[in-house]
Design a protein around this motif. Structure first.
Motif, PDB file in Angstrom:
ATOM      1  N   LEU A 280      13.149  -0.860 -18.726  1.00 42.47           N
ATOM      2  CA  LEU A 280      11.881  -1.077 -19.431  1.00 42.47           C
ATOM      3  C   LEU A 280      11.773  -0.195 -20.671  1.00 42.47           C
ATOM      4  CD1 LEU A 280       9.340  -1.310 -16.471  1.00 42.47           C
ATOM      5  CD2 LEU A 280       9.793  -3.057 -18.191  1.00 42.47           C
ATOM      6  N   SER A 281      11.173  -0.715 -21.713  1.00 40.27           N
ATOM      7  CA  SER A 281      11.007   0.061 -22.947  1.00 40.27           C
ATOM      8  C   SER A 281       9.889   1.088 -22.757  1.00 40.27           C
ATOM      9  CB  SER A 281      10.653  -0.868 -24.097  1.00 40.27           C
ATOM     10  OG  SER A 281       9.318  -1.325 -23.946  1.00 40.27           O
ATOM     11  N   PRO A 282       9.897   2.127 -23.550  1.00 40.74           N
ATOM     12  CA  PRO A 282       8.820   3.123 -23.429  1.00 40.74           C
ATOM     13  C   PRO A 282       7.448   2.502 -23.677  1.00 40.74           C
ATOM     14  CG  PRO A 282      10.226   3.517 -25.375  1.00 40.74           C
ATOM     15  CD  PRO A 282      10.902   2.487 -24.546  1.00 40.74           C
ATOM     16  N   ARG A 283       7.397   1.511 -24.554  1.00 45.01           N
ATOM     17  CA  ARG A 283       6.121   0.830 -24.807  1.00 45.01           C
ATOM     18  C   ARG A 283       5.647   0.107 -23.550  1.00 45.01           C
ATOM     19  NH1 ARG A 283       3.339  -1.035 -29.634  1.00 45.01           N
ATOM     20  NH2 ARG A 283       4.826   0.232 -30.808  1.00 45.01           N
ATOM     21  N   ALA A 284       6.566  -0.566 -22.878  1.00 42.96           N
ATOM     22  CA  ALA A 284       6.199  -1.274 -21.651  1.00 42.96           C
ATOM     23  C   ALA A 284       5.762  -0.298 -20.560  1.00 42.96           C
ATOM     24  CB  ALA A 284       7.383  -2.120 -21.168  1.00 42.96           C
TER      25      ALA A 284
ATOM     26  N   TRP B 215      14.354   5.623 -29.035  1.00 42.58           N
ATOM     27  CA  TRP B 215      13.904   5.686 -27.636  1.00 42.58           C
ATOM     28  C   TRP B 215      14.211   4.374 -26.918  1.00 42.58           C
ATOM     29  CZ3 TRP B 215       8.952   8.202 -29.898  1.00 42.58           C
ATOM     30  CH2 TRP B 215       9.095   9.593 -29.946  1.00 42.58           C
ATOM     31  N   ASN B 216      14.003   3.249 -27.611  1.00 39.44           N
ATOM     32  CA  ASN B 216      14.357   1.960 -26.998  1.00 39.44           C
ATOM     33  C   ASN B 216      15.832   1.926 -26.616  1.00 39.44           C
ATOM     34  OD1 ASN B 216      11.856   0.751 -26.964  1.00 39.44           O
ATOM     35  ND2 ASN B 216      12.127  -0.314 -28.926  1.00 39.44           N
ATOM     36  N   ALA B 217      16.690   2.412 -27.504  1.00 37.39           N
ATOM     37  CA  ALA B 217      18.130   2.383 -27.226  1.00 37.39           C
ATOM     38  C   ALA B 217      18.436   3.115 -25.923  1.00 37.39           C
ATOM     39  CB  ALA B 217      18.903   3.000 -28.390  1.00 37.39           C
ATOM     40  N   ILE B 218      17.800   4.267 -25.698  1.00 45.02           N
ATOM     41  CA  ILE B 218      18.155   5.018 -24.483  1.00 45.02           C
ATOM     42  C   ILE B 218      17.349   4.556 -23.265  1.00 45.02           C
ATOM     43  CG2 ILE B 218      19.120   7.046 -25.639  1.00 45.02           C
ATOM     44  CD1 ILE B 218      16.518   8.496 -25.144  1.00 45.02           C
ATOM     45  N   PHE B 219      16.138   4.088 -23.477  1.00 47.86           N
ATOM     46  CA  PHE B 219      15.378   3.567 -22.324  1.00 47.86           C
ATOM     47  C   PHE B 219      15.967   2.244 -21.831  1.00 47.86           C
ATOM     48  CE2 PHE B 219      11.290   5.857 -21.476  1.00 47.86           C
ATOM     49  CZ  PHE B 219      11.438   6.893 -22.389  1.00 47.86           C
ATOM     50  N   LEU B 220      16.558   1.461 -22.741  1.00 41.86           N
ATOM     51  CA  LEU B 220      17.037   0.125 -22.366  1.00 41.86           C
ATOM     52  C   LEU B 220      18.529   0.090 -22.039  1.00 41.86           C
ATOM     53  CD1 LEU B 220      14.988  -1.914 -24.987  1.00 41.86           C
ATOM     54  CD2 LEU B 220      14.561  -1.758 -22.512  1.00 41.86           C
ATOM     55  N   ALA B 221      19.241   1.170 -22.340  1.00 48.53           N
ATOM     56  CA  ALA B 221      20.672   1.207 -22.018  1.00 48.53           C
ATOM     57  C   ALA B 221      20.852   1.390 -20.511  1.00 48.53           C
ATOM     58  CB  ALA B 221      21.346   2.339 -22.774  1.00 48.53           C
TER      59      ALA B 221
ATOM     60  N   ALA C 273      21.113 -14.692 -34.926  1.00 48.15           N
ATOM     61  CA  ALA C 273      19.994 -15.585 -34.647  1.00 48.15           C
ATOM     62  C   ALA C 273      18.702 -14.804 -34.718  1.00 48.15           C
ATOM     63  CB  ALA C 273      20.168 -16.198 -33.259  1.00 48.15           C
ATOM     64  N   ALA C 274      17.609 -15.548 -34.797  1.00 50.20           N
ATOM     65  CA  ALA C 274      16.302 -14.916 -34.747  1.00 50.20           C
ATOM     66  C   ALA C 274      16.113 -14.304 -33.357  1.00 50.20           C
ATOM     67  CB  ALA C 274      15.218 -15.946 -35.040  1.00 50.20           C
ATOM     68  N   GLY C 275      15.117 -13.486 -33.223  1.00 50.81           N
ATOM     69  CA  GLY C 275      14.902 -12.621 -32.063  1.00 50.81           C
ATOM     70  C   GLY C 275      14.570 -13.367 -30.800  1.00 50.81           C
ATOM     71  N   PRO C 276      14.345 -12.627 -29.716  1.00 52.47           N
ATOM     72  CA  PRO C 276      14.377 -11.161 -29.620  1.00 52.47           C
ATOM     73  C   PRO C 276      15.796 -10.580 -29.690  1.00 52.47           C
ATOM     74  CG  PRO C 276      13.998 -12.126 -27.471  1.00 52.47           C
ATOM     75  CD  PRO C 276      13.952 -13.258 -28.454  1.00 52.47           C
ATOM     76  N   VAL C 277      15.887  -9.332 -30.154  1.00 57.23           N
ATOM     77  CA  VAL C 277      17.167  -8.634 -30.290  1.00 57.23           C
ATOM     78  C   VAL C 277      17.557  -8.004 -28.948  1.00 57.23           C
ATOM     79  CG1 VAL C 277      18.334  -6.686 -31.393  1.00 57.23           C
ATOM     80  CG2 VAL C 277      16.770  -8.112 -32.731  1.00 57.23           C
ATOM     81  N   ALA C 278      18.757  -8.336 -28.469  1.00 56.53           N
ATOM     82  CA  ALA C 278      19.284  -7.650 -27.284  1.00 56.53           C
ATOM     83  C   ALA C 278      19.513  -6.186 -27.621  1.00 56.53           C
ATOM     84  CB  ALA C 278      20.586  -8.302 -26.834  1.00 56.53           C
ATOM     85  N   GLN C 279      19.153  -5.304 -26.697  1.00 56.58           N
ATOM     86  CA  GLN C 279      19.229  -3.866 -26.970  1.00 56.58           C
ATOM     87  C   GLN C 279      19.966  -3.122 -25.860  1.00 56.58           C
ATOM     88  OE1 GLN C 279      15.391  -2.314 -28.609  1.00 56.58           O
ATOM     89  NE2 GLN C 279      14.789  -4.450 -28.820  1.00 56.58           N
ATOM     90  N   GLY C 280      20.262  -1.863 -26.130  1.00 58.99           N
ATOM     91  CA  GLY C 280      21.008  -1.043 -25.164  1.00 58.99           C
ATOM     92  C   GLY C 280      22.502  -1.237 -25.314  1.00 58.99           C
ATOM     93  N   ASN C 281      23.191  -1.533 -24.185  1.00 57.81           N
ATOM     94  CA  ASN C 281      24.667  -1.648 -24.171  1.00 57.81           C
ATOM     95  C   ASN C 281      25.124  -2.996 -24.709  1.00 57.81           C
ATOM     96  OD1 ASN C 281      24.096   0.543 -22.573  1.00 57.81           O
ATOM     97  ND2 ASN C 281      25.248  -0.154 -20.769  1.00 57.81           N
ATOM     98  N   VAL C 282      24.971  -3.223 -25.985  1.00 57.44           N
ATOM     99  CA  VAL C 282      25.272  -4.532 -26.520  1.00 57.44           C
ATOM    100  C   VAL C 282      25.866  -4.400 -27.919  1.00 57.44           C
ATOM    101  CG1 VAL C 282      22.950  -4.861 -27.451  1.00 57.44           C
ATOM    102  CG2 VAL C 282      24.290  -6.866 -26.790  1.00 57.44           C
TER     103      VAL C 282
ATOM    104  N   PRO D 120      16.917   8.455 -16.545  1.00 57.74           N
ATOM    105  CA  PRO D 120      16.157   8.156 -15.321  1.00 57.74           C
ATOM    106  C   PRO D 120      14.674   7.982 -15.653  1.00 57.74           C
ATOM    107  CG  PRO D 120      16.780  10.488 -15.387  1.00 57.74           C
ATOM    108  CD  PRO D 120      17.315   9.861 -16.632  1.00 57.74           C
ATOM    109  N   LEU D 121      14.207   6.756 -15.627  1.00 57.44           N
ATOM    110  CA  LEU D 121      12.865   6.471 -16.163  1.00 57.44           C
ATOM    111  C   LEU D 121      11.757   7.112 -15.338  1.00 57.44           C
ATOM    112  CD1 LEU D 121      13.194   2.793 -17.431  1.00 57.44           C
ATOM    113  CD2 LEU D 121      13.746   4.945 -18.563  1.00 57.44           C
ATOM    114  N   GLY D 122      11.902   7.056 -14.046  1.00 55.88           N
ATOM    115  CA  GLY D 122      10.858   7.624 -13.194  1.00 55.88           C
ATOM    116  C   GLY D 122      10.671   9.107 -13.442  1.00 55.88           C
ATOM    117  N   GLU D 123      11.768   9.848 -13.347  1.00 55.77           N
ATOM    118  CA  GLU D 123      11.669  11.291 -13.589  1.00 55.77           C
ATOM    119  C   GLU D 123      11.141  11.577 -14.983  1.00 55.77           C
ATOM    120  OE1 GLU D 123      14.132   9.691 -12.172  1.00 55.77           O
ATOM    121  OE2 GLU D 123      15.522  10.984 -11.080  1.00 55.77           O
TER     122      GLU D 123
END
Lengths: 358, 358, 358, 358
Positions: free
Chosen positions: A1-5, A317-323, A162-171, A338-341
């Motif tokens: 999940l993204s930090p915004r989510a 932050w998205n890059a590391i939250f979504l990887a 292509a138009a979005g959404p953009v795949a993020q993280g390990n991509v 670790p998102l929870g911690e």
């Protein structure tokens, strides 16, 4: 999940519809991810943890219809190519590619293949284009010596754009990247800016995040990297940050350079020290027609500066939250944040008042 | 009270003994504060809310014994003088002065008076020195047209220069400055860095903080400026940030330039957007002997980068936490940051999870 | 007599009517020359061999109606002021002044006096202007420590500014300057450029020439400085070159920067090595209205480049051909270039084939 | 024959033994020339008129034993790679290659092949090197779209690198290059500099000359290009100038940057206007050991500046005096400079006094 989510505050400006680079009308993004093999490094064979990402400011012929652009190099410890021409002309006339350090030239050759095919006059009775390839070093996870990204992978990334959404993280180019000794990669974000006369513009950002020690990581000012348990798995390899920003506002290349400089403000909020060995390059592009007279006064740039600062930070932050956690060559491991911690640490911090110094 | 005294976390590196610029051996700072009159602006008479600050890297003859130095201009919307020479030579050979925008030349003339008296050969059979005066615009509170800082005030600031502690807030060049639409001024901080062979160095920073909208202000990532009640009293006047860093480490001017660039990382943590109209200049100086060969590898610069980021941020926060409410010309009011509310806001924030977006 | 009047070839482009900076419509130039006393140097009293020159891009209110501008610093060993702001904004909003190194701040104060009087709002509810003063070191002939140029001299130079012809040689800021160990000073030249659609533009240049060893001097490629008898009278003092170019073509500040860079091509033709200690600054200004969209393609800049190279070289040669022998402080002597011998040397040279190496 | 052999004057400093880049101890140069086919352009087949040149500052392992270096970009209209890293680190850690614009990446891949083979740790547990490839556009004569220079040609050029004399004219990367609409290519020259304490140093220069209109050409100040009959054969294609200078003097990267800037002084003497479309890049390298403290004062740089100006000009003239007429793709013809007529023109010129304006 993204930090915004997850509910974190990520700045005051409204995000675009997808909150990514493709919110800018006409912008497309394509990834080719190469993940093959495991176990010990056998240079030339693998394991392969790498890729290539293509960003196209518009879907027309970029060589014939270039865009205003500017580059800012905050830390030049990188091997990206195409910078001096953009500085001289204030233009970009080729697709923008991202990949690993040793594959820059194969990717560039792919772009040349693509442009020569598209434009029969190049090198005949017309000038050569300026090939733009940005890079980070993914050798901690990837067999970088094997140069597994081939020219046709670059062409494929362009064709997939292509138009979005953009795949993020390990991509794409982000497959093998590390950030704060955690798994990093591709991240993106966008903001809406309202001009003086009510006209609305978008600024989108895409980063390739591959830098930093765990102890550097700040999330909303909280020293999360210091408060999380030490990440035993991964030694530090100096890395880099590539930031690609695009807007539909009719800014001049001089103004785009100012925006490119402000990516540093966003990177700083994530705790980056731009350590030795980091190649921190920012490219800013306007998709407005060249025939449109630049009509934004310098005094109206505030909103763009804020958008650049906010989107650069959120993209990282998205890059590391979504990887996601990845094992690479020689069993090298990069864990996902670790998102929870992380949320717990943020909730309890209170500027150090509640929690004491780390 | 400073944010450190209030218990906020201000970075991981240990601060020097006084936590200010004078922790660097030999460095001295002198202020002349000019505060006279009240009521409506009568250009030439007042009210006067301004001053001048002198920073001396060492107490010897700077013209005969210059220091290695570098300047980085992140936002050039300023009228500071002496920059090109430092860039060309990598040296500074005069005291460093700070004042208001229209008094730069009177202050420069004071420095010339001082240096001509000290060095009879200048302009006779020896080269002229490079006069270095940085400035911010204090016209919101001060009769800046009156140019109340005189050459002798600059000389007096130089003569008053003493070892620490450094007076901060509404003092010297900081008397009339505003920051985040609150009262700003002079701030300072320092950090200790341990070199590869255990040798210990100090990096000290002094800022003249005069920039930003209230809504920009971040403290430890918390959008304090948005969470505090809107500051009704003061309209926004574009301002600037001057950062003066000094270290006793034997860095080359090329390395000092990298340090100067990292001041942006610290300024970003306070929420600065380096808005249009801001002159953001950073000067970094090494007090190590010129005859000492630069002996610090680029790979060891990490600690200095961190020290620069931490001290720039803490110096700016110190400037606004330590400044006091001031009424200036035409009844213009700049309030001090309300410390109690600020702490409450920080305590309750939790990255936006607890508190909701502002 | 100027080299052109003597029959030398000075480039391929046609010169303007007066062949000086005032061929650009609206541009005016004013000099104040200060020549007093003789004999031994008594700092503060004299002998005085100095002055100030004002260049106004247009005769309106420059603060309210700024011009597009760019600066290029080839050698930063100078103390000129106002550079960072021009770089940041691409604008100039004050008259351009030239004087000696230690009088920069008195001249700047004169410009501030002038602008404050002209614009009551400055520093009240409007931004401060960027004061631009360029300098060279005339201390070989002049009591530079005496700072004989006063603020009112700067104001007087501004008020005297008039359309051409421009007085050259030992005049204004050029009174005490030396070039190639000969007498130097003010020089000027202009060229006409025909744009793509037949529209005609002018580019004018004015230099303050104060640099070089006699042995460096080239005239049309002939090593005149080496072929003339050694100039016994004068020891070498490192000096500087200031080049002010103005055009009525609607160029962007980005394009003006490219023109500013090309002044180096002209300076090189005169044999300049831009030796250590030289402050070589070039300012380029366009008088076209800011509201006019920049309409010149980069591909059409050739003519401007050629005009800059030719006018910079011819202006420097004009400065030394038109200057006259002067005796300054302590009997220091700078001779005028001996025109007869110079022509003989040029006539007989033949690229070294006829004359042998010097 | 070279201009020096023809008796022309080429500056005041003594040339090295071979008067080329290999006069610098340890420096080697290797060429691979590719000349195949004739007739109409068939992209991918030919005609081929291109090549690659390798310059090695020393014959050891450059990756493990890098050299101090600096780059100056006077005109950024080029696609050379490796610039930002040199700027950031002040070092070069790979062989220096020159080739045509579209072959940059194949040549870079050759250098990567070479360095990976030589250094097993790269990309494993050691940093990636910075690949440095400079380019000019030879498409007027060459099937540039065919990208005929292959990675193994780059490796071959490196392996062929040998001590002098350096082959010049139509050789290596210079095979297909044009200069002043005449045949251009590779040129080289050197100068000896005596340091303060009598220690002697060499500065060598090698250029890839591919720029300019015939009408621009100056030889020793004589407008030879305008005085020779118009060269009917060749239309103008914007080109570039690459200048590689190496010295054994222990200069810092900051000082090397000043030397790199002075290549412009030499290029100007040949009449270059650095026209739009030209990529004018200069690289300066010191072969002195990194462990040797830089010991040359800025005040002693004069001799190096003069050496750079003289060798850059002489190298360019050498390139065109030593190149031979070549027919390329589609029957495109570049003539050699007609030496007899050129000498006559120079002999009769007399600064325009004898000969009238062209």
């Amino acid at each position: 999940l993204s930090p915004r989510a997850l509910g974190l505050w990520l700045g005051a400006l409204p995000a675009g519809k997808l909150n990514d680079l493709t919110d800018v009308p006409g912008v497309t993004v394509g990834h080719v991810s190469l993940i093959r093999g495991q176990g010990p490094l056998v240079p030339g064979q693998g394991p392969v943890r790498t890729g290539v990402t293509a960003v196209l400011p518009h879907s027309g012929n970029l060589y014939r219809r270039p865009c205003r652009a500017a580059v800012f190099v905050f830390n030049g410890f990188g091997k990206s190519i195409g910078v001096p021409y953009i500085r001289e002309t204030g233009l970009i006339n080729a697709p923008i590619l991202l990949t690993n350090t040793l594959s820059v030239n194969d990717v560039a050759n792919g772009v040349i293949d693509y442009l020569l095919r598209q434009n029969a006059k190049i090198g005949n009775n017309a000038r050569t284009p300026d090939i733009v390839v940005f890079e980070c070093d993914d050798s901690y996870l990837n067999d970088i010596r094997g140069r597994h990204v081939k020219p046709w992978d670059a062409v494929l990334a362009i064709k997939r754009a292509a138009a979005g959404p953009v795949a993020q993280g390990n991509v794409g180019a982000g497959v093998g990247m590390s950030c704060f000794q955690l798994k990093g990669g591709i991240g993106s974000a966008s903001r809406l800016i309202t001009g003086k006369n009510g006209r609305r513009f978008v600024l989108g950002m895409l980063v390739l995040a591959n830098f930093g020690l765990q102890e550097d990581l700040l999330v909303n000012g909280v020293p999360v990297g210091r408060l999380l348990p030490a990440e035993a798995s991964g030694s530090y390899v100096p890395g880099s940050l590539i930031s690609i920003g695009i807007t539909d506002a009719p800014l001049s290349s001089r103004q785009l350079e100012k925006l490119a400089e402000r990516t540093v403000l966003g990177q700083a909020r994530t705790g980056s020290l731009s350590r030795p060995g980091s190649g921190d390059f920012a490219l800013l592009v306007s998709t407005a027609s060249l025939s449109e007279c630049e009509s934004v006064s310098d005094w109206e740039l505030d909103g763009y500066y804020q958008a650049v600062a906010e989107t650069t930070a959120e993209s990282i932050w998205n890059a590391i939250f979504l990887a996601e956690t990845m094992v690479g060559r020689d069993g090298h491991l990069r864990r996902a944040l670790p998102l929870g911690e992380t949320l717990t640490v943020i909730r309890n911090w209170a500027g150090g008042l509640a929690n004491g110094a780390p």
